[in-house]
Design an enzyme around this catalytic site. Structure first.
Site, mmCIF file in Angstrom:
data_model
loop_
_atom_site.group_PDB
_atom_site.id
_atom_site.type_symbol
_atom_site.label_atom_id
_atom_site.label_comp_id
_atom_site.label_asym_id
_atom_site.label_seq_id
_atom_site.Cartn_x
_atom_site.Cartn_y
_atom_site.Cartn_z
ATOM 1 N N HIS A 179 -7.127 -9.966 -2.459
ATOM 2 C CA HIS A 179 -6.171 -8.838 -2.448
ATOM 3 C C HIS A 179 -5.170 -8.940 -3.607
ATOM 4 O O HIS A 179 -3.983 -8.690 -3.426
ATOM 5 C CB HIS A 179 -5.390 -8.813 -1.119
ATOM 6 C CG HIS A 179 -6.209 -8.354 0.047
ATOM 7 N ND1 HIS A 179 -6.363 -7.033 0.383
ATOM 8 C CD2 HIS A 179 -6.921 -9.054 0.963
ATOM 9 C CE1 HIS A 179 -7.137 -6.934 1.453
ATOM 10 N NE2 HIS A 179 -7.495 -8.145 1.834
ATOM 11 N N TRP A 217 -6.137 -12.846 13.186
ATOM 12 C CA TRP A 217 -6.185 -11.376 13.058
ATOM 13 C C TRP A 217 -7.566 -10.813 13.361
ATOM 14 O O TRP A 217 -7.690 -9.708 13.851
ATOM 15 C CB TRP A 217 -5.700 -10.926 11.676
ATOM 16 C CG TRP A 217 -6.633 -11.174 10.532
ATOM 17 C CD1 TRP A 217 -6.762 -12.325 9.802
ATOM 18 C CD2 TRP A 217 -7.561 -10.248 9.964
ATOM 19 N NE1 TRP A 217 -7.711 -12.185 8.834
ATOM 20 C CE2 TRP A 217 -8.215 -10.911 8.900
ATOM 21 C CE3 TRP A 217 -7.913 -8.918 10.241
ATOM 22 C CZ2 TRP A 217 -9.204 -10.299 8.122
ATOM 23 C CZ3 TRP A 217 -8.884 -8.312 9.459
ATOM 24 C CH2 TRP A 217 -9.520 -8.995 8.418
ATOM 25 N N TRP A 269 -0.334 -2.093 8.680
ATOM 26 C CA TRP A 269 -0.923 -1.918 7.341
ATOM 27 C C TRP A 269 -0.767 -0.453 6.969
ATOM 28 O O TRP A 269 -0.933 0.433 7.827
ATOM 29 C CB TRP A 269 -2.395 -2.335 7.353
ATOM 30 C CG TRP A 269 -2.574 -3.772 7.724
ATOM 31 C CD1 TRP A 269 -3.003 -4.264 8.923
ATOM 32 C CD2 TRP A 269 -2.286 -4.915 6.909
ATOM 33 N NE1 TRP A 269 -3.012 -5.645 8.894
ATOM 34 C CE2 TRP A 269 -2.582 -6.064 7.672
ATOM 35 C CE3 TRP A 269 -1.816 -5.077 5.602
ATOM 36 C CZ2 TRP A 269 -2.414 -7.352 7.173
ATOM 37 C CZ3 TRP A 269 -1.662 -6.368 5.108
ATOM 38 C CH2 TRP A 269 -1.961 -7.496 5.888
ATOM 39 N N THR A 270 -0.477 -0.174 5.685
ATOM 40 C CA THR A 270 -0.002 1.180 5.389
ATOM 41 C C THR A 270 -0.884 1.989 4.426
ATOM 42 O O THR A 270 -0.404 2.925 3.803
ATOM 43 C CB THR A 270 1.444 1.117 4.858
ATOM 44 O OG1 THR A 270 1.481 0.295 3.688
ATOM 45 C CG2 THR A 270 2.400 0.566 5.893
ATOM 46 N N GLU A 271 -2.169 1.650 4.352
ATOM 47 C CA GLU A 271 -3.053 2.464 3.488
ATOM 48 C C GLU A 271 -2.988 3.946 3.861
ATOM 49 O O GLU A 271 -3.055 4.817 3.005
ATOM 50 C CB GLU A 271 -4.514 2.016 3.628
ATOM 51 C CG GLU A 271 -4.858 0.707 2.971
ATOM 52 C CD GLU A 271 -4.752 -0.456 3.941
ATOM 53 O OE1 GLU A 271 -3.957 -0.381 4.916
ATOM 54 O OE2 GLU A 271 -5.458 -1.460 3.718
ATOM 55 N N ASP A 309 -0.065 -6.782 -2.893
ATOM 56 C CA ASP A 309 -1.486 -6.580 -2.629
ATOM 57 C C ASP A 309 -2.002 -5.837 -3.834
ATOM 58 O O ASP A 309 -1.221 -5.466 -4.722
ATOM 59 C CB ASP A 309 -1.691 -5.775 -1.325
ATOM 60 C CG ASP A 309 -2.989 -6.155 -0.625
ATOM 61 O OD1 ASP A 309 -4.056 -5.886 -1.210
ATOM 62 O OD2 ASP A 309 -2.946 -6.712 0.484
ATOM 63 N N ASP A 343 -6.514 -14.090 3.299
ATOM 64 C CA ASP A 343 -7.580 -13.304 3.929
ATOM 65 C C ASP A 343 -8.477 -12.612 2.903
ATOM 66 O O ASP A 343 -8.044 -12.287 1.803
ATOM 67 C CB ASP A 343 -6.976 -12.234 4.861
ATOM 68 C CG ASP A 343 -6.052 -11.292 4.110
ATOM 69 O OD1 ASP A 343 -5.269 -11.774 3.277
ATOM 70 O OD2 ASP A 343 -6.133 -10.066 4.325
ATOM 71 N N GLU A 344 -9.700 -12.423 3.313
ATOM 72 C CA GLU A 344 -10.646 -11.501 2.682
ATOM 73 C C GLU A 344 -10.848 -11.691 1.176
ATOM 74 O O GLU A 344 -11.048 -10.705 0.458
ATOM 75 C CB GLU A 344 -10.216 -10.049 2.958
ATOM 76 C CG GLU A 344 -10.255 -9.707 4.429
ATOM 77 C CD GLU A 344 -9.983 -8.237 4.703
ATOM 78 O OE1 GLU A 344 -10.795 -7.620 5.410
ATOM 79 O OE2 GLU A 344 -8.953 -7.705 4.228
ATOM 80 N N ARG A 360 0.834 -1.216 0.000
ATOM 81 C CA ARG A 360 0.000 0.000 0.000
ATOM 82 C C ARG A 360 0.855 1.246 0.000
ATOM 83 O O ARG A 360 0.497 2.275 -0.565
ATOM 84 C CB ARG A 360 -0.937 -0.002 1.202
ATOM 85 C CG ARG A 360 -2.234 -0.730 0.991
ATOM 86 C CD ARG A 360 -2.041 -2.216 0.662
ATOM 87 N NE ARG A 360 -3.285 -2.946 0.716
ATOM 88 C CZ ARG A 360 -3.731 -3.569 1.804
ATOM 89 N NH1 ARG A 360 -3.007 -3.573 2.923
ATOM 90 N NH2 ARG A 360 -4.864 -4.215 1.784
ATOM 91 N N TYR A 386 -2.778 -4.263 15.940
ATOM 92 C CA TYR A 386 -2.754 -3.520 14.674
ATOM 93 C C TYR A 386 -2.277 -2.100 14.984
ATOM 94 O O TYR A 386 -3.021 -1.275 15.510
ATOM 95 C CB TYR A 386 -4.141 -3.530 14.015
ATOM 96 C CG TYR A 386 -4.349 -4.728 13.106
ATOM 97 C CD1 TYR A 386 -3.819 -5.974 13.428
ATOM 98 C CD2 TYR A 386 -5.059 -4.619 11.906
ATOM 99 C CE1 TYR A 386 -3.996 -7.069 12.594
ATOM 100 C CE2 TYR A 386 -5.238 -5.708 11.066
ATOM 101 C CZ TYR A 386 -4.711 -6.935 11.423
ATOM 102 O OH TYR A 386 -4.888 -8.019 10.592
HETATM 103 C C1 ACM Z 1 -5.887 -8.506 7.430
HETATM 104 O O1 ACM Z 1 -5.810 -7.553 8.231
HETATM 105 N N1 ACM Z 1 -6.708 -8.430 6.376
HETATM 106 C C2 ACM Z 1 -5.111 -9.720 7.605
#
Ligand code: ACM
Ligand code: ZN
Length: 490
Positions: A209, A335, A407-409, A132, A268-269, A103, A360
């Site tokens: 992702h 997570w 996480w770096t968004e 990602d 994930d997701e 990100r 996080y």
């Molecule tokens: C995550 O935070 N989607 C692993």
């Protein structure tokens, strides 16, 4: 360990606090002192004896000697040389930090600097989220378009890129943002980390992702009945053989660069939006007798797991991998709170705990009005320090370790990343290393405050503990309604 040595251990300045400190010199043999420990603890155990200006280090391995030297380095930086004996070893085997380089891309100098910090805190795993949807960050010879077409994007921040409808560009475009690591750079990082007894674990995200992979190689995308490619999909097509050719080709090269015993495969997701209408996915479902598209995720994860295992490595996956069946030696990273870890342990998996509630560090660390824009509930220093990774019902032998994730968004610069990490990473380090019975917040806060000055003197941009709000100091997780009094006891 006696009550007195525990209390004294927290009196000296070290973060993480050591297992024992005694103002006296100890005369029992070191081998005898570590005899009862697990082999992985023995490897890192050390005894540091300080008498006048003389320092003696005892350890069974170079790793143990290194941990002793970092204690000494920290004490010297704090201007302390406590007379007596420090006896120390880790509580948990995996003491990690994940950095999302997709990100926002921060580069080798930044990563090496964080490795230095991790070493000083006795952390031993750097998990790199290398791809990602927002950008692919590792050079892959057999699939060169991954970096040629998706390591650069239009949009400096993640949200600018999102607002501009997810457009990629190329390295020669002066308005493009991005970058990637060459293999030579990553080998240099792996070696630099290994010299500090830190393992770098790469993450190659799948099947969710992964929009950028489909942009570079559309054959990994689902199609419709009329062969129209589902461009812009976030997931890979689990029914396409091209997906496995690409993932396996990528993983072969990744495993050449990273000698880590574990390879993280994400998991994930996945949104699974294109899977129900894709003839390739439907054919696979029919062949395997699946009744739900979710089972396609399990198929992909198991197939990749056996590929990774055939190369002598084990996979780590985010806790979603549990939902569709995965072999027992896969490690599950919890997570979505702690329940993934509890379920994984109940089914015999080893677990890394990194619940978004506590670990996080892209979440707010103080009041919204005072902090740069972040996400989530409050993960203050006190709140994250209070985290106990052995969740109720979890077997201690399944708890491989604990990890912070960044996480770096919303974190576009190295300075901002450091601001989010320090001092919260001090708390994670103490949770990972120090016996839970020896943890005590007020003493930790004093030690963390002093260590923060050392970090600042070494050029890290840190959160300012002196201006921490009453709310953050209280250790509450939720932002209370305006006007509600904040309980505070320190
Ligand atoms: C995550 O935070 N989607 C692993
Ligand atoms: Zn498909």
């Amino acid at each position: 360990m006696t009550f007195l040595t525990l209390i004294l251990a927290a009196v000296i300045g070290l973060v993480p606090a050591p297992v024992e400190y005694s103002p006296k010199t100890c005369h029992t043999s070191f081998r005898k002192a570590v005899a009862e420990l697990e082999p992985w603890q023995q490897k890192e155990a050390y005894r540091l004896t300080i008498k006048g200006k003389k320092v003696k280090i005892e350890a069974l391995t170079d790793e143990g000697r290194f941990r002793a030297q970092t204690s000494l380095e920290q004490l010297r930086a704090l201007g302390e040389l406590p007379q007596g004996t420090i006896f120390d070893y880790p509580r948990l085997q995996h003491r990690g930090l994940m950095i999302d380089e997709s990100r926002s891309f921060k580069g080798l100098v930044f990563l090496k600097k964080q490795v230095d910090a991790m070493a000083l805190l006795k952390l031993n795993v750097l998990h790199l989220h290398l791809d990602d949807s927002a950008g692919w960050r590792i050079e892959i010879d057999s699939f060169p378009l991954l970096t040629e077409k998706t390591a650069f994007r239009l949009g400096y921040t993640y949200h600018q890129w999102e607002a501009g409808k997810y457009r990629f560009s190329t390295a020669d475009d002066p308005s493009a943002y991005g970058g990637y690591y060459t293999k030579a750079q990553l080998r240099e990082l792996v070696e630099y980390a290994a010299e500090r007894f830190i393992t770098v674990i790469p993450e190659i995200e799948m099947p969710g992702h992964s929009m950028e992979v489909g942009y570079a190689y559309p054959e990994v995308l689902c199609t419709l009945e009329d062969d129209t490619v589902c461009r812009g999909a976030w997931d890979l097509c689990p029914g396409s053989e091209a997906t496995y050719r690409l993932l396996e080709g990528v993983l072969e090269e990744v495993m050449e660069v990273f000698p880590s015993p574990f390879i993280h495969i994400g998991g994930d997701e996945a949104v699974m939006k294109t899977w129900p209408d894709c003839p390739k996915c439907r054919a696979l479902m029919k062949r395997e007798g699946y009744t739900s598209v979710k089972q396609l995720q399990g198929y992909l994860v198991r197939r990749i797991e056996s590929f990774v295992k055939a190369h002598g490595r084990r996979i780590i996956g985010w806790d979603e991998i549990l939902e569709t069946g995965v072999p027992e030696d896969a490690v599950v990273q919890s997570w979505r709170g702690v329940s993934g870890g509890q379920k994984a342990s109940a089914s015999g998996h080893q677990v890394i705990m990194s619940p978004n509630t506590h670990c996080y560090y892209n979440y707010y660390q103080d009041l919204i009005r005072k902090e740069p824009k972040a996400v989530g509930e409050l993960v203050s220093l006190r709140f994250t320090y209070g985290y106990e990774p052995l969740a109720p019902g979890m077997a201690p032998e399944h708890l491989l370790g604990v990890q912070a994730n960044l996480w770096t968004e919303l974190i576009p610069t190295p300075e901002h990343a450091e601001y989010m990490l320090y001092p919260r990473l001090f708390a994670l380090a103490e949770t990972a290393w120090t016996p839970s019975s020896a943890k005590e917040y007020k003493g930790f806060r004093k030690r963390a405050r002093r260590l923060l000055d050392v970090f600042r003197a070494r050029g890290y941009n840190t959160f300012d503990m002196d201006t921490e709000s009453d709310l953050a100091r209280s250790g509450l997780q939720r932002f209370p309604p305006e006007g509600q009094p904040i309980p505070i006891d320190d």
